[in-house]
Design an enzyme around this catalytic site. Structure first.
Site, PDB file in Angstrom:
ATOM      1  N   HIS A 182      -3.339  -2.807  11.477  1.00 57.22           N
ATOM      2  CA  HIS A 182      -1.982  -3.096  12.098  1.00 57.22           C
ATOM      3  C   HIS A 182      -1.769  -2.305  13.220  1.00 57.22           C
ATOM      4  O   HIS A 182      -0.388  -1.480  13.110  1.00 57.22           O
ATOM      5  CB  HIS A 182      -0.931  -2.193  10.764  1.00 57.22           C
ATOM      6  CG  HIS A 182      -1.197  -1.422   9.740  1.00 57.22           C
ATOM      7  ND1 HIS A 182      -1.295  -1.125   8.864  1.00 57.22           N
ATOM      8  CD2 HIS A 182      -1.603   0.302  10.155  1.00 57.22           C
ATOM      9  CE1 HIS A 182      -1.836  -0.026   8.158  1.00 57.22           C
ATOM     10  NE2 HIS A 182      -1.509   1.230   9.031  1.00 57.22           N
ATOM     11  N   HIS A 198       4.010  -3.268   8.132  1.00 58.94           N
ATOM     12  CA  HIS A 198       3.160  -2.900   7.613  1.00 58.94           C
ATOM     13  C   HIS A 198       3.210  -2.278   6.528  1.00 58.94           C
ATOM     14  O   HIS A 198       2.037  -1.452   5.800  1.00 58.94           O
ATOM     15  CB  HIS A 198       2.224  -2.106   8.581  1.00 58.94           C
ATOM     16  CG  HIS A 198       2.932  -0.513   9.129  1.00 58.94           C
ATOM     17  ND1 HIS A 198       4.055  -0.517   9.010  1.00 58.94           N
ATOM     18  CD2 HIS A 198       2.170   0.397   9.385  1.00 58.94           C
ATOM     19  CE1 HIS A 198       4.312   0.148   9.758  1.00 58.94           C
ATOM     20  NE2 HIS A 198       2.961   1.671   9.800  1.00 58.94           N
ATOM     21  N   LEU A 254      -6.206   6.570  -0.366  1.00 57.84           N
ATOM     22  CA  LEU A 254      -6.627   5.776  -1.167  1.00 57.84           C
ATOM     23  C   LEU A 254      -5.904   4.856  -3.095  1.00 57.84           C
ATOM     24  O   LEU A 254      -5.990   6.345  -3.738  1.00 57.84           O
ATOM     25  CB  LEU A 254      -8.127   6.371  -1.743  1.00 57.84           C
ATOM     26  CG  LEU A 254      -9.321   5.151  -2.347  1.00 57.84           C
ATOM     27  CD1 LEU A 254     -10.670   5.115  -2.032  1.00 57.84           C
ATOM     28  CD2 LEU A 254      -8.807   4.891  -3.901  1.00 57.84           C
TER      29      LEU A 254
END
Lengths: 141, 485
Positions: free
Chosen positions: B333, B408, B212
């Site tokens: 992805h 990605h 994160l």
């Protein structure tokens, strides 16, 4: 009896050699446990039975590692050792039974290392050699 | 090993012409440096070789047009990472290797109204609060405890079920790929064991390369698109990178066996046994595609809950209303999805595998939220914790050439073991701190494996797809805080 990790950019190969079949699987388990956490910090107070079967020795090798990965998640455990009680690859129906020793994950005490998502068929090898057996596959991290 | 012919089509597109057992060519979006690296790997006869993996994908039955690799190509298992394979429903197949063991791993990005300066003032507190409120790391459970019935609802309804449980809101769904719920999910296609492993894992980040990050928009390249996307310079964003957790791992493991049997049953000849697959007309394929949809929905719900938890932390630290933090976009992805694309001038129903590749629809696509439709789909490209991430947008050209797919991330260049040999956790943390980035990690070992130097240069990778015209650069984002799993 030994295991080594094989270089791969994203994941890691696990290659194991042993004289005897039970040792081969026990060493493969140790290679897997050592990737996941610092095994010397893991106690041996809890045991879990493991039983796998497959159509070929190669697939038995992958099944065995994947069963351990599943059991870690299901039981919330880190394992330290594995004892193979029986393993048979002589027919088209390979199978193995054994016991895993470890304990419940304690985030304060255990040093987690890498999450292993699965054992794959990539680079899969299972061979009888002059000195015993060698097996390998790629582990998805 | 025979020399492989790599034909330069343009400065950023290369092709291995169809030869031997290949059914289609292999196409790589790359610059000369990437191609040189791929050729070195071939000359060294490396065991896991991305270019050979791509050529193997080109041998699969029913593959359409080309096996395609994106600029972040590196070795995977079966498929290379950055690999795209589209298959028709008449002769094609579905393969676990084209999806991976972390179904719908992807990125959700949240858009705040906070400026970089506002976050800098409370950065330490924010980092600590995020680290203690976002469940991260191996074996760390989430805040939710779901029953068996509730897990089934997550698998069928995806993020929409998380909204029903009181997490996030309907607006979040509008800005999630497939509105957070992929059709065709049948919980009966997922084993009890997979569900049992997931009871405590909804709303967890996991470990490895999952993270994160609190980021700020450092530079805008396409101001029109940025306006449509609601992005401005200096704005603080949050990127959440994770997938379907243990449920996805177990679905992959379960279906690897099923597809190994199917490969034998249907007599499919394969160049690599990790590419085990089933014909799309078979019951095995139908069941696996249903299970994939369950995994996809679980991942949407997972990121949705993490987005909600993140909002809660921002509310507390900055005293702001949670509603001011919007989902910017959420896209996966790692998946295989049924989509329509033009093949030989005809709209064709295909199963598109994207293994470490992001869907990237161009402007006007009806699947996109209305606000974004004029610009095209936002593509969220995760970089490394020390460098940058990007927002790109899909283009018409990408829809024509790549089945609407793109990169990605940066793509790894070093193995995890090599990273551990080269760096120590402390030096990475200190170096990042000097650059103004706070790092919190569940595992020091995991942190080193994800060292920025272990990845390719994200600016170079993004430049390839931008110059090739399959995407357009919209914004570059720099990290301020990184919470590693």
């Amino acid at each position: 009896m030994s295991f080594k990790y094989l270089e791969h950019e994203a994941d890691v190969g696990l290659c194991v050699e042993a004289e005897k079949l039970p040792e081969l699987f026990e060493e493969a388990a140790r290679g897997l446990f050592s990737l996941v956490c610092e095994i010397k910090e893991v106690g041996k107070k809890d045991t879990v039975k493991i039983s796998v079967e497959a159509d070929t020795p190669e697939h038995l090798f992958v099944e065995f590692l994947n069963e351990i990965i599943s059991l870690m998640g299901l039981k919330d455990m880190f394992f330290r050792s594995c004892r193979v009680e029986s393993v048979d690859i002589s027919s088209g129906h390979s199978n193995l039974k054994g016991i895993l020793c470890g304990e419940r994950i304690d985030a304060k005490r255990h040093k987690a290392k890498t999450e292993v998502k699965a054992a794959t068929y990539s680079g899969l090898k299972f061979e009888k050699t002059a000195s015993g057996y060698v097996a390998q596959c790629l582990l998805d991290l | 090993m025979d020399k492989i012919e790599l034909k330069k089509i343009s400065n950023y597109m290369y092709e291995v012409p169809k030869h031997g057992k290949m059914r289609v060519p292999a196409v790589i979006y790359a610059d000369s440096e990437t191609i040189k690296d791929l050729e070195i790997d071939i000359s060294k006869e490396k065991q896991w070789n991305a270019l050979l993996q791509l050529i193997n994908v080109a041998m699969l039955p029913g593959i359409q047009r080309a096996a395609i690799a994106m600029a972040d190509i590196h070795p995977g298992y079966g498929f290379p990472i950055g690999g795209v394979g589209a298959f028709d429903f008449e002769n094609g197949v579905v393969s676990v290797a084209g999806v991976g063991f972390d179904c719908n791993c992807g990125v959700r990005m949240l858009r705040t109204q906070l400026s970089r300066e506002e976050v800098e003032a409370k950065k330490e507190t924010l980092a600590n609060q995020l680290a203690s409120n976002i469940p991260a790391g191996l074996g760390v459970p989430g805040h939710l405890r779901l029953s068996r019935e509730e897990i089934d609802k997550v698998l069928v309804q995806g993020a929409a079920y998380a909204v029903k449980l009181g997490y996030g809101n309907k607006d979040d769904l509008e800005y999630t790929e497939e509105r957070g719920c992929l059709e065709g999910a049948d919980p009966a296609a997922v084993s009890d064991r997979a569900k049992e492993r997931q009871f405590k894992q909804v709303g967890t980040l996991g470990s490895g390369n999952h993270y994160l990050e609190v980021q700020y928009v450092e530079e805008l390249y396409d101001r029109d698109a940025a306006t449509h996307f609601g992005l401005r310079e200096g704005q603080v964003m949050v990127a959440i990178h994770c997938g379907s957790r243990a449920l996805g791992h177990q679905i992959g493991t379960d279906y690897l066996k099923v597809l190994a049997q199917a490969t034998r049953k249907y007599g499919i000849e394969l160049p690599d046994q990790e590419l085990v697959c089933a014909p799309l007309s078979s019951p095995e394929a139908k069941q696996y595609i249903s299970a994939i949809a369950c995994g996809v929905n679980c991942a949407f719900a997972n990121r949705h809950v993490l987005g909600h938890l993140t909002r809660g932390v921002f509310e507390k630290v900055f005293g702001i209303a949670g509603e001011t933090i919007k989902t910017f976009y959420d896209v996966g992805h790692n998946n295989a999805k049924i989509e329509n694309h033009v093949v030989d001038g005809r709209q064709t129903r295909l199963l598109v595998h994207r293994k470490g590749a992001t869907r990237a629809f161009g402007p006007g696509h009806r699947e996109l939220p209305e606000k974004y439709r004029p610009a095209g789909q936002p593509v969220l490209v995760g970089g490394t914790m020390g460098t940058a991430s990007y927002v790109l947008r899909g283009t018409e050209k990408g829809m024509e050439e790549t089945f609407s797919s793109t990169v990605h991330g940066a793509g790894r260049r070093l193995s995890r073991h090599e990273a551990k040999r080269r760096w120590q956790a402390k030096e990475i943390i200190d170096q990042m701190k000097q650059e103004g980035i706070l790092v919190r990690g569940a595992s020091f070992g995991g942190l080193v494996e994800e060292a920025p130097g272990a990845y390719k240069d994200i600016d170079r990778i993004v430049n390839i797809v931008h110059e090739a015209g399959i995407n357009i650069k919209v914004a570059r984002l720099r990290p301020l805080i990184c919470i590693k799993g």
